[in-house]
Write a protein that holds these residues in place. Structure first.
Motif, PDB file in Angstrom:
ATOM      1  N   UNK A  37      -4.609   3.006  -5.396  1.00 55.07           N
ATOM      2  CA  UNK A  37      -5.634   3.406  -4.423  1.00 55.07           C
ATOM      3  C   UNK A  37      -5.072   4.432  -3.441  1.00 55.07           C
ATOM      4  N   UNK A  38      -3.821   4.249  -3.019  1.00 55.10           N
ATOM      5  CA  UNK A  38      -3.194   5.216  -2.123  1.00 55.10           C
ATOM      6  C   UNK A  38      -3.018   6.574  -2.779  1.00 55.10           C
ATOM      7  N   UNK A  39      -2.616   6.582  -4.048  1.00 54.13           N
ATOM      8  CA  UNK A  39      -2.462   7.840  -4.779  1.00 54.13           C
ATOM      9  C   UNK A  39      -3.806   8.564  -4.876  1.00 54.13           C
ATOM     10  N   UNK A  40      -4.856   7.821  -5.201  1.00 59.24           N
ATOM     11  CA  UNK A  40      -6.182   8.425  -5.313  1.00 59.24           C
ATOM     12  C   UNK A  40      -6.689   8.906  -3.953  1.00 59.24           C
ATOM     13  N   UNK A  41      -6.346   8.186  -2.887  1.00 61.01           N
ATOM     14  CA  UNK A  41      -6.742   8.611  -1.543  1.00 61.01           C
ATOM     15  C   UNK A  41      -6.142   9.976  -1.222  1.00 61.01           C
ATOM     16  N   UNK A  42      -4.874  10.171  -1.575  1.00 62.76           N
ATOM     17  CA  UNK A  42      -4.229  11.469  -1.353  1.00 62.76           C
ATOM     18  C   UNK A  42      -4.863  12.540  -2.242  1.00 62.76           C
ATOM     19  N   UNK A  43      -5.163  12.202  -3.491  1.00 66.42           N
ATOM     20  CA  UNK A  43      -5.777  13.156  -4.408  1.00 66.42           C
ATOM     21  C   UNK A  43      -7.147  13.611  -3.896  1.00 66.42           C
ATOM     22  N   UNK A  44      -7.943  12.667  -3.398  1.00 63.34           N
ATOM     23  CA  UNK A  44      -9.288  12.993  -2.925  1.00 63.34           C
ATOM     24  C   UNK A  44      -9.274  13.764  -1.610  1.00 63.34           C
ATOM     25  N   UNK A  45      -8.374  13.390  -0.700  1.00 58.82           N
ATOM     26  CA  UNK A  45      -8.446  13.924   0.668  1.00 58.82           C
ATOM     27  C   UNK A  45      -7.419  15.005   0.974  1.00 58.82           C
TER      28      UNK A  45
END
Length: 266
Positions: A37-45
Motif C-alpha cells: 500500500x505504501x509503494x502504491x501510495x508513492x506511485x499514485x501521489x
C-alpha cells in the motif's frame, strides 16, 4: 488501497521471508500488504519516500523502497504483469491481431543511468518511456532509455520483450500479427527484420501527406501512455536508479491490466 482480489494475485508471487533468528530476532517485519500500500501510495501521489506519512501505517519510506527494490529484483512485478495478461487472454480481452508502438519523453530531474539530453526540452536531462500495446491498448511491454535515443532503436527489443502469454489451451502467444507505428519508425531495415519474425509492419512513411488513416489504429498506444503518466510518479523521473523507475513502470502496467480485467467482469 489493495483489494482482496488483487492481493490474492500478488501474494503468491512474493519471495518467502528468511526465518527469524531465535536469539536476538530484532524488530518484526512489517506486513507485506501494508508495505505494498505504501509503494502504491508513492506511485499514485509522487510523494518523496522520506515524506510518506507514518500515520497511514505503511511503514517508513525506506522500508517501502527496499521492498520495491527487492521484489523487483525477484521479478515479482514482471510476473504479475504476465499473470494478468494471461487472465485477460482467458477472458477474451487480449487482441494480438495487431500491436501498436510509440514513445514519450519524461524529464529526469536527478539524472542517472538511461538519461540523456532531451531534444524536446532544451537538452535538459530526460528519459523515454517506450510502450507496445495490443490492439485495444493493453500494455504488453515497456522500456526505459535516455531522452536522446531514437524511438526505432527500441522497436525490435520491445517486440522481443513481449512475454509468452498463456490463458487458453495451446501454445502461449507472444507475437502480434501486425505492428502499427508512426513515421519515426520508417526504416526499411526494421521492416525486413519484422517480416523475418513473421510480423507484418504497418508503418507510416515520411514525406507522404497525412490522412493515411493509421491514426485510427495507433491512438490506443497514446491513450496507454497517458494512463501510465496518470500515475504521478511516472510523469517525471525522480529516481536516480533506473531499476527503481522501471519497477514503477512495470507495476503501473500491471495495474492497468488489472483495471481492464475488472472492467471486463462488470
Amino acid at each position: 488501497m489493495v483489494s482482496d482480489d488483487l492481493w490474492a494475485e500478488i501474494a503468491p508471487l512474493l519471495p518467502p521471508r528468511p526465518p527469524r533468528r531465535h536469539r536476538f530476532p530484532g524488530r518484526k517485519p512489517l506486513d507485506d500488504r501494508k508495505v505494498l500500500c505504501g509503494i502504491l501510495f508513492v506511485l499514485y501521489t509522487a510523494i518523496p519516500w522520506e515524506y510518506l506519512p507514518q500515520e497511514l501505517g505503511f511503514g517508513s519510506g525506506m522500508t517501502c523502497w527496499r521492498r520495491l527494490r527487492d521484489w523487483n529484483d525477484a521479478g515479482v512485478w514482471q510476473r504479475l504483469h504476465e499473470v494478468l495478461l494471461g487472465r485477460l487472454r482467458a477472458a477474451g480481452q487480449l487482441d494480438m491481431s495487431r500491436a501498436v508502438i510509440d514513445g514519450s519523453h519524461v524529464r529526469a530531474l536527478k539524472g542517472g543511468p538511461k538519461t540523456g539530453p532531451s531534444p524536446v526540452d532544451r537538452r535538459k536531462p530526460g528519459s523515454k518511456h517506450h510502450v507496445i500495446t495490443d490492439a485495444a491498448g493493453i500494455p504488453l511491454a515497456t522500456a526505459l532509455t535516455g531522452g536522446n535515443r531514437h524511438d526505432v532503436t527500441q522497436l525490435l527489443p520491445l517486440v522481443d520483450k513481449i512475454p509468452p502469454i498463456k490463458g487458453i489451451r495451446g501454445r502461449p502467444r507472444h507475437r502480434p500479427d501486425r505492428i502499427y507505428a508512426d513515421r519515426g519508425y520508417d526504416f526499411d531495415k526494421y521492416r525486413r527484420q519484422l517480416r523475418a519474425k513473421g510480423i507484418t509492419p504497418v508503418i507510416a512513411r515520411r514525406g507522404v501527406p497525412h490522412g493515411s488513416g493509421l491514426g485510427t489504429r495507433r491512438w490506443v498506444v497514446e491513450q496507454t501512455i497517458a494512463l501510465l503518466h496518470w500515475f504521478r510518479r511516472l510523469r517525471i523521473r525522480w529516481e536516480i536508479r533506473d531499476d527503481i523507475h522501471e519497477a514503477f513502470l512495470t507495476l503501473a502496467c500491471a495495474i492497468i491490466c488489472w483495471r481492464r480485467l475488472q472492467h471486463s467482469k462488470s
